[in-house]
Design a protein around this motif. Structure first.
Motif, PDB file in Angstrom:
ATOM      1  N   ASP A   1       0.879  -1.181   0.140  1.00  0.00           N
ATOM      2  CA  ASP A   1       0.044   0.021   0.048  1.00  0.00           C
ATOM      3  C   ASP A   1       0.753   1.198   0.009  1.00  0.00           C
ATOM      4  O   ASP A   1       0.469   2.205  -0.825  1.00  0.00           O
ATOM      5  N   PHE A   2       1.879   1.305   0.812  1.00  0.00           N
ATOM      6  CA  PHE A   2       2.890   2.316   1.144  1.00  0.00           C
ATOM      7  C   PHE A   2       3.424   2.630  -0.177  1.00  0.00           C
ATOM      8  O   PHE A   2       3.441   3.996  -0.678  1.00  0.00           O
ATOM      9  N   LEU A   3       4.086   1.838  -0.845  1.00  0.00           N
ATOM     10  CA  LEU A   3       4.876   2.049  -2.089  1.00  0.00           C
ATOM     11  C   LEU A   3       3.925   2.762  -3.273  1.00  0.00           C
ATOM     12  O   LEU A   3       4.270   3.535  -3.812  1.00  0.00           O
ATOM     13  N   VAL A   4       2.942   1.828  -3.361  1.00  0.00           N
ATOM     14  CA  VAL A   4       1.936   2.427  -4.303  1.00  0.00           C
ATOM     15  C   VAL A   4       1.376   3.705  -4.116  1.00  0.00           C
ATOM     16  O   VAL A   4       1.421   4.544  -4.980  1.00  0.00           O
ATOM     17  N   PHE A   5       0.972   3.891  -2.964  1.00  0.00           N
ATOM     18  CA  PHE A   5       0.487   5.494  -2.449  1.00  0.00           C
ATOM     19  C   PHE A   5       1.610   6.464  -2.799  1.00  0.00           C
ATOM     20  O   PHE A   5       1.120   7.461  -3.210  1.00  0.00           O
ATOM     21  N   TRP A   6       2.933   5.866  -2.294  1.00  0.00           N
ATOM     22  CA  TRP A   6       3.956   6.873  -2.371  1.00  0.00           C
ATOM     23  C   TRP A   6       4.013   7.281  -4.066  1.00  0.00           C
ATOM     24  O   TRP A   6       4.417   8.413  -4.516  1.00  0.00           O
ATOM     25  N   ALA A   7       4.113   6.306  -4.832  1.00  0.00           N
ATOM     26  CA  ALA A   7       4.232   6.639  -6.249  1.00  0.00           C
ATOM     27  C   ALA A   7       3.422   7.410  -6.929  1.00  0.00           C
ATOM     28  O   ALA A   7       3.630   8.120  -7.626  1.00  0.00           O
ATOM     29  N   VAL A   8       1.951   7.072  -6.453  1.00  0.00           N
ATOM     30  CA  VAL A   8       0.917   7.909  -7.054  1.00  0.00           C
ATOM     31  C   VAL A   8       1.040   9.239  -6.439  1.00  0.00           C
ATOM     32  O   VAL A   8       0.750  10.273  -7.338  1.00  0.00           O
ATOM     33  N   ALA A   9       1.355   9.274  -5.301  1.00  0.00           N
ATOM     34  CA  ALA A   9       1.603  10.764  -4.715  1.00  0.00           C
ATOM     35  C   ALA A   9       2.495  11.708  -5.345  1.00  0.00           C
ATOM     36  O   ALA A   9       2.425  12.783  -5.735  1.00  0.00           O
ATOM     37  N   TYR A  10       3.730  11.056  -5.674  1.00  0.00           N
ATOM     38  CA  TYR A  10       4.762  11.532  -6.190  1.00  0.00           C
ATOM     39  C   TYR A  10       4.327  12.207  -7.729  1.00  0.00           C
ATOM     40  O   TYR A  10       4.419  13.199  -8.026  1.00  0.00           O
ATOM     41  N   VAL A  11       3.871  11.185  -8.633  1.00  0.00           N
ATOM     42  CA  VAL A  11       3.499  11.577  -9.765  1.00  0.00           C
ATOM     43  C   VAL A  11       2.316  12.755  -9.771  1.00  0.00           C
ATOM     44  O   VAL A  11       2.672  13.717 -10.626  1.00  0.00           O
ATOM     45  N   LEU A  12       1.409  12.730  -8.978  1.00  0.00           N
ATOM     46  CA  LEU A  12       0.490  13.776  -9.011  1.00  0.00           C
ATOM     47  C   LEU A  12       1.202  15.034  -8.470  1.00  0.00           C
ATOM     48  O   LEU A  12       0.977  16.060  -9.275  1.00  0.00           O
ATOM     49  N   ALA A  13       1.663  14.868  -7.510  1.00  0.00           N
ATOM     50  CA  ALA A  13       2.547  16.181  -7.116  1.00  0.00           C
ATOM     51  C   ALA A  13       3.533  16.930  -7.913  1.00  0.00           C
ATOM     52  O   ALA A  13       3.334  18.043  -8.166  1.00  0.00           O
ATOM     53  N   MET A  14       3.988  16.022  -8.516  1.00  0.00           N
ATOM     54  CA  MET A  14       5.341  16.229  -9.629  1.00  0.00           C
ATOM     55  C   MET A  14       4.394  17.006 -10.843  1.00  0.00           C
ATOM     56  O   MET A  14       4.801  18.212 -11.117  1.00  0.00           O
ATOM     57  N   THR A  15       3.353  16.269 -11.051  1.00  0.00           N
ATOM     58  CA  THR A  15       2.756  17.019 -12.327  1.00  0.00           C
ATOM     59  C   THR A  15       2.171  18.368 -12.018  1.00  0.00           C
ATOM     60  O   THR A  15       2.230  19.415 -12.696  1.00  0.00           O
ATOM     61  N   THR A  16       1.577  18.376 -10.895  1.00  0.00           N
ATOM     62  CA  THR A  16       1.050  19.668 -10.409  1.00  0.00           C
ATOM     63  C   THR A  16       1.754  20.983 -10.375  1.00  0.00           C
ATOM     64  O   THR A  16       1.701  21.845 -10.883  1.00  0.00           O
ATOM     65  N   VAL A  17       2.806  20.568  -9.588  1.00  0.00           N
ATOM     66  CA  VAL A  17       3.894  21.448  -9.393  1.00  0.00           C
ATOM     67  C   VAL A  17       4.497  21.964 -10.801  1.00  0.00           C
ATOM     68  O   VAL A  17       4.473  23.235 -11.156  1.00  0.00           O
TER      69      VAL A  17
END
Lengths: 352, 375, 339
Positions: free
Chosen positions: A50-66
């Protein structure tokens, strides 16, 4: 071309914005890591996966938003694409590391000299010794003969399809080559068993195994070679024809060399595909515990068969042999792969 | 020019690799010589345990007997110079097909030949000759389980049938408790493991359930597992691995897999309602009541599941060797006869150490006289 | 532009009659001989192509010859029955469950493998520095070098236990989607088999995609950059359209491979003959795995029944290929009109 022109219209929009600094992706990764970790500590979310998937998705979303905010949507899309391809690469390497690591860890135990210099003759399942020499000999001969038959045949067929074929016959051949790729390997084995071993009464032999492998190998060679030949620019062909060079010479001296690196990849894939085939061998080479150098007469062993048989036994000694055999098989294909690539590189041919 | 050089190098490399490795050997006596000695111990067979013949035989079939066969082949080859016996597994169906097609000298099979198979196989032996089944390798089927904290377990035929058909779902079910008074059973979910490939083990295990638990087991006995639920595995190795790694797991397997993987196995209920442990003696109790139902010289066995012996272990598999009663190739006959003679004679002593069971004396005698009459 | 259209292939080549082979002044004295050589070579290639057809026809006839008698003996409908008891009396068998399992595992495998494979190929050709790209390319090719029996054993011993948490995770969070509903037992499921298949077909798709991407004309890439395109825009406009037919054929190759895979699937699937839409639950079977599982112990009708199922697989592959070809053809029309 219209698409490229269309995209130029939007060019000016983002030209004024500044790209993100290089380190920013690391920063975002760290930030999302902290946030995900906090979330996992504070909320009922749980589990490593869960943690790894969550982190990966969070990273992609955050990076794209920024990126959208700072650099504009075009750069953001570019960044997202590179992030995703890099992710794909990592994702692809995970199983490689897992399978290879697992095989090496289990296979090294019997990866010794006895293993490479002894057969299994008079070795019972529960005995510790024994080796795969007979199986290695068998595999090299079976795959070697299959390659010698499949590669010229496959090359000729793909040359026909790309350079000569017109109309219905070409399409039919091309379609049926694809159908052949979906033939279950065991059906190829059954066919050779029925035709060569039983009807023609040629008996079980390494060569019968080679024939079954040919059926599996040819479509892969044809399909990959065909793709590569199609990618040779027509300008090359036309230039050669303009010089008055006949077609077959053009193919031999211009087209094949241009496509050679790709063709080599295709052939290596084909070899890799068949050298691990168990099911057709099971039905055609019969298997043996003794060395048989003659691929044309008498039962012969093959490495995949060896691995399959030993792995089905309850004894730890047999299991150790099975994994060592698997490791050997992988090593054998890797060595072949590297050698083929070196050969291609030495003969200077680079894609144009 | 370029191409020839490429091909040349490739050829040179291949030849180089082959000749470099050409120091391989078939001689494995140094690594395994020690184990060959006790081949004849433990039987009352005459001193001339090996009535040797030379030549080579090929055979294929049952994987259930391949462990025994590998021991026999090794012992025979080491004692009889000039003989090569190549037995490959692949399944009983393949064994029968190969034998019928005439590509092998004998077959190993988990089942006696069916009537149609018998006709086809006999045709291969020449007109007027018959192919016959020789019972050779009896093997008990263990019901292995993985229950933390439980080291002894009784399971009646009814309970086993209900577990494997999914009616009993947890280990603390009343039926299992009733079989095991005084044992603390965890409230763990049951996960059953069965074979996903066709096998004689499944055939004989389901036949046991069909006979001894006719009300609870409503499925036909077959080579293929027909009950719903549970997890399937190709080969017994997968079942053993599954049971071993799954608390709450249970599966049926040839004894050797249970002992090699240290999986505990249950005492199994028989037709007399008794819980019987898996021992050689108990299996022999069951087998000795088996009757020969083969016609002519054929020695196909039929088990007596109503066996009155309270100590008869009923989950048993017997694998056969299939040979031509007459019409063997003259080049192969001496070796077929000599090798079969060894298997049914002093070779039987190798079975028990490898988790099989030796043939009961009454059946063994019939097999030996059938072998003596091979032509 | 006059650049090659990969998916057009033969039809887009210069027609035979218009070939600049004839111009008088440059004609060489050996022309007749060369003509003969040309014709011979052409015949040789056409003969090889015909030989492939002969082999396939022979295989098809062999399959029919063995399959039909068994299908006649089937006491139920071959296409809609799920049970597989061909050696029973009477024989009862059908391919409904097998076909379903074959399609589902292969489609899932392709869905998982293609995005990853294309991503790998793109990053190797366009993102990663050249040296590193070669190393990575070799590494992914290595996946193809691992024999299927090793994948099977690895899948059985390593992946089946390891995939439990992932399956559980999917069931926990996506259980509301019917296919992810689960009874709580994880491991040897259709999902697991699909993952193994995806790993197995990944290198094939990645390797072909990589070669196809490499061959995209440099001039077009540079043109895209010259117009100010970002790397992704360059890929979208100059590389992907060019590679489309190659990608489709790579996918079809992968799909065919997935459907025909025998031993690995047989080892990781908990084979049964149910049609089960819950991909995480134990069970499922494929045509190829069923052949591997039951051929060794099958009787005469059983062997025929298995070969009949092989024939079905053959036909499915045929349909898939026609479908793929139709897509490629439609794409080509579109691109020709757009260009």
């Amino acid at each position: 071309m219209t698409t490229v022109q269309a995209s130029t219209d939007s060019l000016l929009l983002s030209a004024s914005k500044h790209p993100l600094p290089r380190r920013s992706s690391l920063g975002v990764a760290a930030a999302t890591l902290v946030v995900s970790a906090l979330l996992f500590v504070l909320t009922p979310l749980d589990g490593v996966a869960d943690f790894l998937v969550f982190w990966a998705v969070a990273y992609v979303l955050a990076m794209t938003t920024v990126s959208v905010v700072v650099e504009g949507s075009r750069r953001a899309r570019d960044r997202l694409a590179s992030t995703l391809t890099a992710g794909a690469l990592i994702l692809a390497l995970i199983p490689l590391v897992a399978v290879l690591g697992f095989t090496i860890a289990r296979g090294l135990g019997r990866f010794d000299m006895t293993f490479f210099t002894h057969s299994m003759l008079s070795v019972a399942d529960s005995d510790a010794g024994g080796g795969a020499y007979h199986a290695i000999v068998g595999t090299i001969e079976q795959v070697g003969i299959a390659t010698l038959i499949s590669v010229p045949l496959g090359l000729l067929v793909s040359i026909y399809l790309v350079e000569y074929a017109r109309g219905r016959f070409g399409r039919v051949v091309s379609t049926f080559v694809d159908v052949m790729t979906g033939l279950p390997s065991i059906v190829a084995g059954l066919f050779v068993l029925a035709l060569w071993v039983l009807i023609l009464k040629q008996g079980y032999s390494g060569f019968a195994g080679s024939l079954a492998l040919v059926i599996l190998m040819v479509p892969v060679v044809v399909r990959t070679t065909e793709e590569m030949l199609r990618l040779v620019p027509d300008s090359l062909r036309e230039a050669s024809f303009a010089l008055g060079i006949p077609r077959w010479r053009t193919i031999q001296a211009v087209i094949l060399p241009t496509a050679l690196p790709g063709i080599t990849t295709g052939i290596m894939l084909a070899i890799a595909r068949v050298s691990g085939e168990t099911a057709p061998l099971l039905l055609t080479v019969f298997g043996s515990s003794a060395i048989n150098f003659n691929p044309f007469s008498g039962p012969q062993e093959g490495l995949p068969l060896f691995v399959f048989n030993e792995a089905g036994l309850p004894n730890d000694t047999a299991l150790a042999r099975a994994w060592a055999g698997a490791l050997t098989l992988i090593a054998l294909v890797i060595v072949l792969n590297v050698v083929a690539r070196l050969l291609v590189r030495r003969s200077k041919l680079q894609p144009i | 020019m370029r191409r020839t050089r490429l091909l040349g190098t490739a050829a040179a490399l291949t030849i180089g690799a082959l000749s470099l490795a050409a120091c391989g050997t078939n001689n494995n006596s140094t690594t395994s010589g020690a184990a060959s000695a006790p081949a004849t111990s433990g039987t009352t067979a005459s001193a001339a345990a090996f009535d040797c013949a030379t030549g080579s035989l090929t055979a294929s079939g049952s994987t259930a007997q391949s462990n025994a066969m590998s021991q026999w082949v090794k012992a025979y080859q080491q004692n009889c110079a000039g003989s090569t016996i190549n037995y490959q597994g692949g399944g009983s169906g393949k064994g029968v097909t190969d034998f019928t097609a005439g590509t092998t000298d004998f077959a190993g099979s988990d089942f006696p030949l069916s009537a149609t198979e018998m006709t086809a196989a006999s045709a291969r032996c020449g007109t007027g000759n018959q192919a016959i089944d020789l019972p050779m390798v009896p093997g008990p089927i263990a019901v292995g389980y993985n229950l933390p904290g439980v080291t002894a377990l009784n399971l009646s035929a009814d309970t086993i049938a209900k577990i494997f058909s999914g009616t009993i779902k947890t280990w603390d079910d009343a039926a299992i408790k009733a079989d095991n008074p005084g044992v603390t059973l965890p409230s763990l979910g049951i996960q059953t493991f069965h074979r996903s490939d066709g096998s004689g083990t499944t055939f004989n295990f389901t036949r046991y359930l069909e006979n001894d638990a006719p009300t609870a087991w409503t499925y036909k006995h077959d080579k293929t597992w027909t009950a719903p639920g549970g997890q399937g595995s190709k080969g017994t190795a997968g079942i053993a691995q599954g049971v071993k790694s799954t608390p709450g797991g249970i599966g049926y397997m040839e004894l050797s897999f249970a002992t090699q993987s240290s999986i505990p196995y249950a005492k199994v209920g028989n037709a007399q309602g008794k819980f019987v442990s898996l021992t050689t003696a108990n299996v022999v109790n069951f087998l000795s009541k088996a009757t020969i139902t083969g016609t002519g010289k054929d020695l196909a066995l039929s088990f007596d599941y109503t066996n009155p012996d309270t100590n008869a272990y009923p989950a048993v598999l017997v694998t056969y060797e299939i040979v031509c009663q007459a019409g063997n190739k003259s080049t192969a006959l001496p070796l077929v006869k000599s090798f079969m003679n060894y298997l049914a004679g002093s070779g039987q002593a190798l079975l028990e150490p490898n988790d099989y069971v030796a043939l009961p004396d009454n059946i063994k005698a019939k097999v030996q006289s059938a072998i003596a009459a091979l032509a | 532009m006059g650049s090659p259209h990969p998916d057009g292939g033969s039809t887009l080549l210069v027609p035979e009659t218009a070939r600049p082979e004839v111009p008088g002044p440059t004609r060489r004295p050996t022309r007749a001989k060369e003509r003969l050589a040309d014709r011979l070579f052409r015949r040789l290639t056409a003969g090889s192509a015909a030989f492939i057809l002969v082999i396939l026809v022979a295989i098809a006839m062999f399959l029919l010859d063995r399959a039909l008698p068994a299908i006649y003996q089937d006491s139920t409908s071959f296409f809609t029955t799920r049970t597989w008891l061909p050696d029973g009396t009477p024989p009862v068998f059908g391919i409904a469950a097998l076909t379903y399992g074959t399609l589902v595992t292969s489609v899932l495998a392709v869905l998982m493998a293609v995005p990853v494979a294309v991503g790998v190929a793109l990053s190797v050709t366009s993102y990663v520095p050249r040296r590193a790209a070669q190393v990575v390319g070799y590494l992914v090719d290595l996946l193809a070098a691992i024999p299927s029996v090793v994948y099977g054993l690895w899948g059985l011993i390593f992946l089946v236990p390891a995939i439990g948490p992932l399956s559980k995770w999917l069931a926990d969070y996506f259980g509301w989607i019917p296919i992810f509903t689960s009874q709580g037992i994880f491991g040897k499921s259709i999902f697991t088999a699909s993952v193994v298949l995806a790993i197995m077909i990944l290198p094939i798709i990645a390797a072909i995609s990589r070669e196809v991407f490499t061959q995209a004309p440099q001039s077009q890439k540079e043109a895209a950059y010259a117009l100010g395109a970002t790397k992704w825009e360059m890929i979208r406009t100059a590389v992907l359209p060019y590679a489309r037919s190659g990608l489709i054929s790579a996918t079809v190759l992968g799909f065919g491979r997935a459907m025909g895979e025998t031993i690995a699937v047989a080892l990781v699937l908990s084979a049964n003959y149910e049609i089960n839409i819950h991909v995480l639950a134990p069970g499922g079977n494929t045509i190829a795995a069923n052949i591997a599982n039951t051929y060794g112990d099958a009787g005469k009708v059983g062997q025929g029944a298995l070969i009949a199922s092989g024939l079905v697989l053959f036909v499915i592959t045929l349909i898939v290929n026609f479908g793929a070809r139709a897509i490629v053809a439609r794409n080509k029309d579109f691109r020709v009109s757009a260009a």
